[in-house]
Write a protein that holds these residues in place. Structure first.
Motif, PDB file in Angstrom:
ATOM      1  N   ILE A 394       0.822  -1.205   0.000  1.00  0.00           N
ATOM      2  CA  ILE A 394       0.000   0.000   0.000  1.00  0.00           C
ATOM      3  C   ILE A 394       0.859   1.259   0.000  1.00  0.00           C
ATOM      4  N   ASP A 395       2.006   1.237   0.677  1.00  0.00           N
ATOM      5  CA  ASP A 395       2.893   2.403   0.649  1.00  0.00           C
ATOM      6  C   ASP A 395       3.436   2.644  -0.751  1.00  0.00           C
ATOM      7  N   LEU A 396       3.642   1.572  -1.496  1.00  0.00           N
ATOM      8  CA  LEU A 396       4.158   1.708  -2.850  1.00  0.00           C
ATOM      9  C   LEU A 396       3.085   2.263  -3.778  1.00  0.00           C
ATOM     10  N   ILE A 397       1.856   1.807  -3.607  1.00  0.00           N
ATOM     11  CA  ILE A 397       0.748   2.341  -4.399  1.00  0.00           C
ATOM     12  C   ILE A 397       0.579   3.827  -4.142  1.00  0.00           C
ATOM     13  N   ALA A 407      -4.454  -3.349 -11.948  1.00  0.00           N
ATOM     14  CA  ALA A 407      -3.545  -4.224 -11.220  1.00  0.00           C
ATOM     15  C   ALA A 407      -3.693  -5.650 -11.722  1.00  0.00           C
ATOM     16  N   THR A 408      -2.574  -6.275 -12.059  1.00  0.00           N
ATOM     17  CA  THR A 408      -2.562  -7.672 -12.462  1.00  0.00           C
ATOM     18  C   THR A 408      -1.581  -8.421 -11.569  1.00  0.00           C
ATOM     19  N   PHE A 409      -1.745  -9.741 -11.502  1.00  0.00           N
ATOM     20  CA  PHE A 409      -0.955 -10.536 -10.573  1.00  0.00           C
ATOM     21  C   PHE A 409      -0.381 -11.761 -11.287  1.00  0.00           C
ATOM     22  N   GLU A 410       0.896 -12.019 -10.997  1.00  0.00           N
ATOM     23  CA  GLU A 410       1.576 -13.176 -11.577  1.00  0.00           C
ATOM     24  C   GLU A 410       2.248 -13.943 -10.448  1.00  0.00           C
ATOM     25  N   LEU A 421      12.665  -8.836  -4.032  1.00  0.00           N
ATOM     26  CA  LEU A 421      11.935  -7.577  -3.938  1.00  0.00           C
ATOM     27  C   LEU A 421      10.426  -7.792  -3.946  1.00  0.00           C
ATOM     28  N   VAL A 422       9.980  -9.046  -4.037  1.00  0.00           N
ATOM     29  CA  VAL A 422       8.555  -9.360  -4.100  1.00  0.00           C
ATOM     30  C   VAL A 422       8.051  -9.679  -2.703  1.00  0.00           C
ATOM     31  N   VAL A 423       6.959  -9.025  -2.306  1.00  0.00           N
ATOM     32  CA  VAL A 423       6.329  -9.295  -1.025  1.00  0.00           C
ATOM     33  C   VAL A 423       5.212 -10.306  -1.253  1.00  0.00           C
ATOM     34  N   GLY A 424       5.268 -11.453  -0.584  1.00  0.00           N
ATOM     35  CA  GLY A 424       4.221 -12.449  -0.765  1.00  0.00           C
ATOM     36  C   GLY A 424       4.521 -13.392  -1.909  1.00  0.00           C
ATOM     37  N   GLN A 425       3.488 -14.074  -2.382  1.00  0.00           N
ATOM     38  CA  GLN A 425       3.640 -15.122  -3.386  1.00  0.00           C
ATOM     39  C   GLN A 425       3.247 -14.679  -4.784  1.00  0.00           C
ATOM     40  N   TRP A 426       2.909 -13.386  -4.944  1.00  0.00           N
ATOM     41  CA  TRP A 426       2.472 -12.877  -6.238  1.00  0.00           C
ATOM     42  C   TRP A 426       3.240 -11.618  -6.588  1.00  0.00           C
ATOM     43  N   VAL A 427       3.493 -11.427  -7.864  1.00  0.00           N
ATOM     44  CA  VAL A 427       4.102 -10.192  -8.360  1.00  0.00           C
ATOM     45  C   VAL A 427       2.967  -9.286  -8.833  1.00  0.00           C
ATOM     46  N   MET A 428       2.862  -8.124  -8.222  1.00  0.00           N
ATOM     47  CA  MET A 428       1.796  -7.202  -8.588  1.00  0.00           C
ATOM     48  C   MET A 428       2.316  -6.185  -9.597  1.00  0.00           C
ATOM     49  N   ARG A 429       1.553  -5.986 -10.659  1.00  0.00           N
ATOM     50  CA  ARG A 429       1.888  -4.965 -11.651  1.00  0.00           C
ATOM     51  C   ARG A 429       0.723  -4.000 -11.769  1.00  0.00           C
ATOM     52  N   GLY A 626       4.941   1.526 -19.791  1.00  0.00           N
ATOM     53  CA  GLY A 626       3.501   1.653 -19.624  1.00  0.00           C
ATOM     54  C   GLY A 626       2.966   0.865 -18.456  1.00  0.00           C
ATOM     55  N   MET A 627       3.802   0.485 -17.516  1.00  0.00           N
ATOM     56  CA  MET A 627       3.377  -0.254 -16.334  1.00  0.00           C
ATOM     57  C   MET A 627       4.382  -0.053 -15.220  1.00  0.00           C
ATOM     58  N   VAL A 628       3.942  -0.308 -14.005  1.00  0.00           N
ATOM     59  CA  VAL A 628       4.810  -0.222 -12.831  1.00  0.00           C
ATOM     60  C   VAL A 628       4.756  -1.565 -12.127  1.00  0.00           C
ATOM     61  N   ASP A 629       5.904  -2.150 -11.893  1.00  0.00           N
ATOM     62  CA  ASP A 629       6.033  -3.458 -11.274  1.00  0.00           C
ATOM     63  C   ASP A 629       6.401  -3.254  -9.802  1.00  0.00           C
ATOM     64  N   GLU A 630       5.833  -4.089  -8.937  1.00  0.00           N
ATOM     65  CA  GLU A 630       6.117  -3.905  -7.514  1.00  0.00           C
ATOM     66  C   GLU A 630       7.609  -4.045  -7.201  1.00  0.00           C
ATOM     67  N   ARG A 631       8.336  -4.811  -8.006  1.00  0.00           N
ATOM     68  CA  ARG A 631       9.772  -4.945  -7.760  1.00  0.00           C
ATOM     69  C   ARG A 631      10.488  -3.634  -8.050  1.00  0.00           C
ATOM     70  N   SER A 632      10.073  -2.956  -9.112  1.00  0.00           N
ATOM     71  CA  SER A 632      10.683  -1.667  -9.427  1.00  0.00           C
ATOM     72  C   SER A 632      10.329  -0.622  -8.376  1.00  0.00           C
ATOM     73  N   ILE A 633       9.076  -0.655  -7.897  1.00  0.00           N
ATOM     74  CA  ILE A 633       8.669   0.311  -6.882  1.00  0.00           C
ATOM     75  C   ILE A 633       9.411   0.055  -5.579  1.00  0.00           C
ATOM     76  N   GLU A 634       9.593  -1.220  -5.238  1.00  0.00           N
ATOM     77  CA  GLU A 634      10.352  -1.539  -4.031  1.00  0.00           C
ATOM     78  C   GLU A 634      11.789  -1.048  -4.153  1.00  0.00           C
ATOM     79  N   ALA A 635      12.383  -1.233  -5.314  1.00  0.00           N
ATOM     80  CA  ALA A 635      13.739  -0.724  -5.521  1.00  0.00           C
ATOM     81  C   ALA A 635      13.751   0.805  -5.463  1.00  0.00           C
ATOM     82  N   LEU A 636      12.678   1.429  -5.997  1.00  0.00           N
ATOM     83  CA  LEU A 636      12.574   2.881  -5.938  1.00  0.00           C
ATOM     84  C   LEU A 636      12.466   3.353  -4.501  1.00  0.00           C
ATOM     85  N   ARG A 637      11.772   2.569  -3.679  1.00  0.00           N
ATOM     86  CA  ARG A 637      11.671   2.932  -2.268  1.00  0.00           C
ATOM     87  C   ARG A 637      13.049   2.915  -1.615  1.00  0.00           C
ATOM     88  N   ARG A 638      13.930   2.072  -2.116  1.00  0.00           N
ATOM     89  CA  ARG A 638      15.282   2.052  -1.562  1.00  0.00           C
ATOM     90  C   ARG A 638      16.045   3.323  -1.924  1.00  0.00           C
TER      91      ARG A 638
END
Length: 739
Positions: A394-397, A407-410, A421-429, A626-638
């Motif tokens: 939620i902080d990343l959103i 939002a899509t999930f893989e 960099l992935v939180v949980g069992q799904w990659v959120m985009r 054209g998309m934001v991946d939770e891994r990129s946002i997590e790295a951006l948070r760093r």
């Protein structure tokens, strides 16, 4: 000869007789055990409604504010959820506040299971609060008064967490979703991200052949029946009627499947069934003023997205005033709040994505393929994926650039890049979308809009006639005692009472069930009569579904033809040749504010330092996907955590990201040309910046294509290369702040 053989011991006929006897014994036992479960359901119902504050929360809670004690009392309360043993809460993380729907049932559905919204939020380390309600409304209570009380609740939560990294994330389930959105438009400063799950906001929206509930207002002649029901309740509306409406949407489940599932699995299904029925049967009341507002302003009037709702102080409810990210959960399998009703308010409020950005708004939606209405915020399967991912991220959103996203999930696997960099069992985009993506889901034509406008006008006329000619007589006859008697004899309540231990016949059932449990003889799974039972059940379901489909098709045909008649529309004051549009133009005040803000941002393009340069560069390069991946946002948070000095608070970081994003939108070439001026001339520090950006960009996979080209352009602007060797002898990422 064949007949003789079949009758011999051990022959086919003997086996069939044995199967029949086995089935009959099991069926008889199941029937008694089923009746005993109905008895337990009735007793549970009586115990539940006898409580002062009945709820179905699975967590211990501490009362923070009792709304009945406020200057303008309401039957709502704010409680703090006490974390269960083994759950660690970080008090510096933003709190979550779950607001439950008051749509006929009692509170607690948002914390109904361990994998519910409250459960997954606490698992992610967030403090959790819950806004629930009592069965009886306070005298004079209105929807506006409730909104003011909930604002006080949120202010209290904010005051309890002064060190929290962001304003509270507020979740509104179903009918609570529109209530949260109304409050957020009036008090935007109170909110962090808003999650609305299965919440209707565009009430006329839908497609032909589906979701016939939206036709109900027109087919019943409008909201005069709502007023009548409230008058028969002596000023209170019985929530059991709302529950009845939900049950009518799926007669095969209401009349057969729900009970048959218990009967056919009587040895294993009782606990799950009784757990759900404790909530489903906990009916609550609303004041007449509350339900009339809901029906007139929302369901029939469709005034929320149109900005036509006005508070007592003259303030208008404008959803465009909301400044927090809005996350929308909806499902194709939801026949109560279909995706069009959950999302088409966006079409009513904004002309395009640029206008969404002009209001500084971030909207993220996700559409499930099949889950039903309650499953959106109850189902463990959904909660484990969507709710868990959003709670963890939620902080990343909250720092997503303004715009519209899906939002899509893989599923995360062994080969997932940047899995640490992935939180949980799904990659959120979060993939960028346009308003055309929402329109592609289907919606109303101008002809449909005229039909609903005509139904709205018919409702207003009928309600006025009822109030003038009938209401005074009803009010003079109905006393509070008579109203309470009628509530007691509501069919939904009677079905619980009739099978409870209050019925003397059920004592025999209880005794027989206890004896059967000691001598249970379940039928074998390969019994042919059990297979016949299953086939008959499926035939009953098909018959009831066919009945429902025929009734829905008829109701749609009647609505479309009656309210589509040019003569009817003209008689009701609707121009049959009009091209109705509910979308509002941007106000002159907002245009002036926007122009001033644009001028300010353009003047500040050359201001800033390494942090501004890093964020601006990353936004420019990352936008190519054209998309934001939770891994990129997590790295951006760093970057936020490690680069450019002391750790920046989340609100400041969010402001920084948005300003750099808008600078790129307003003048991309000028914003890029200014990047070198934001950095020291030291070549090693510039290489450090490129190394940091490479780490962020490669978090979700190899940097290729347009992203690689844009990275090369930034590197050229800074006078450094992007090859691996150019960044191997510089300060590592987590030491950049010391450079």
């Amino acid at each position: 000869m064949a007949m003789e053989i079949s009758n011999l011991p051990g022959g086919p006929m003997s086996g069939l007789v044995a199967s029949a006897v086995e089935y009959m014994v099991d069926a008889g036992q199941r029937s008694v055990l089923f009746l005993d479960i109905m008895r337990r359901r009735g007793d549970q119902y009586r115990e539940h409604v006898a409580q002062t504050a009945p709820h179905v929360l699975q967590y211990a809670a501490e009362l923070i504010i009792d709304g009945r004690q406020l200057d303008d009392p309401v039957n709502y309360a704010l409680v703090r959820i006490i974390p269960p043993k083994g759950v660690e809460i970080n008090l510096e993380r933003r709190p979550f506040i779950v607001v439950d729907p008051r749509a006929g049932h009692g509170p607690g559905i948002g914390g109904f299971k361990a994998d519910s919204e409250i459960g997954v939020a606490m698992k992610a380390g967030h403090p959790c609060y819950f806004i629930g309600f009592l069965p009886e409304p306070m005298p004079g209570q209105t929807i506006e008064r409730i909104a003011r009380a909930e604002a006080l609740f949120i202010e209290k939560v904010i005051s309890l967490h002064p060190k929290a990294d962001g304003k509270p994330c507020v979740i509104g389930n179903c009918q609570a979703g529109w209530a949260v959105m109304i409050l957020a438009s009036l008090r935007p400063e109170l909110f962090g991200p808003i999650i609305i799950a299965g919440a209707p906001l565009a009430y006329w929206a839908g497609v032909h052949g589906k979701y016939p509930m939206r036709y109900s207002g027109g087919l019943l002649g409008g909201s005069w029946l709502t007023a009548l029901a409230s008058d028969l309740g002596a000023g209170k509306f019985d929530g059991a009627w709302l529950v009845q409406n939900f049950e009518n949407q799926n007669p095969s489940n209401t009349l057969w499947t729900k009970q048959y599932n218990v009967y056919s699995k009587v040895d294993t299904e009782a606990d799950r069934y009784l757990e759900f029925e404790r909530w489903w049967g906990g009916h609550v009341n609303l004041n007449a003023e509350e339900i009339q507002f809901i029906v007139d302003e929302l369901f029939i009037g469709n005034n929320l997205a149109a900005g036509n709702i006005e508070m007592s102080d003259g303030s208008k409810v404008d959803l465009r005033n909301i400044r927090s990210p809005i996350v929308v959960f909806c499902s194709e399998g939801d026949n109560v709040t279909p995706p069009q009703q959950a999302l088409d308010w966006i079409l009513d409020c904004y002309a395009d994505v640029d206008e969404i950005r002009a209001y500084g708004q971030t909207i993220v939606y996700t559409v499930h393929e099949s889950v039903g209405h309650l499953g959106i915020f109850v189902s463990g399967g959904v909660a484990k994926k969507e709710h868990a991912e959003f709670s963890s991220n939620i902080d990343l959103i909250d720092v997503l650039p303004p715009g519209l996203y899906e939002a899509t999930f893989e599923a995360k696997g062994e080969e997932t890049a940047g899995s640490d960099l992935v939180v949980g069992q799904w990659v959120m985009r979060c993939e960028a979308r346009t308003l055309d993506d929402i329109r592609a889901m289907g919606g109303n034509s101008p002809e449909d809009e005229r039909r609903f406008a005509a139904a709205k006008r018919a409702s207003e006329i009928n309600l006025a006639a009822y109030r003038k000619f009938v209401q005074p007589w009803i009010k003079s006859v109905v006393t509070p005692r008579l109203a309470e008697t009628m509530r007691t004899f509501h069919p939904l309540r009677l079905q619980y009472e009739a099978f409870s231990s209050k019925n003397p016949l059920m004592a025999t059932v209880k005794s027989a069930a206890e004896e059967i449990e000691d001598n249970r003889k379940p039928v074998s799974k390969d019994n042919p009569f059990l297979a016949l039972q299953e086939r008959m059940s499926k035939q009953i379901v098909r018959a009831l579904d066919s009945w429902r489909d025929a009734a829905e098709a008829l109701s749609e045909t009647v609505f479309l033809n009656v309210y589509g008649s040019p003569a009817v529309q003209a008689a009701l004051g609707v121009d049959p040749k009009s091209e109705p549009s509910r979308r509002r133009e941007m106000s002159a005040e907002h245009q002036a504010m926007l122009a001033a803000r644009i001028s300010e941002l353009k003047s500040r393009i050359g201001e800033g330092g390494p942090r501004e340069a890093a964020i601006r560069s990353l936004l420019y390069i990352g936008s190519a996907r054209g998309m934001v991946d939770e891994r990129s946002i997590e790295a951006l948070r760093r970057v936020r955590r490690d680069y450019g000095g002391a750790r920046m608070p989340l609100p400041e970081f969010k402001t920084l990201v948005r300003e750099q994003f808008f600078m790129l939108l307003l003048d991309q070439e000028g914003a890029l040309a200014a990047i070198p001026r934001l950095l020291p001339d030291d070549i090693n520090q510039r290489r450090t910046l490129i190394a940091a950006m490479r780490e962020v960009l490669s978090a979700s996979g190899e940097i290729t294509g347009e992203r690689a080209s844009r990275l090369q352009r930034v590197a050229t602007l800074l006078g450094v290369g992007t090859e691996e060797g150019s960044v191997t002898n510089v300060a590592p990422f987590d030491q950049a702040k010391a450079s």
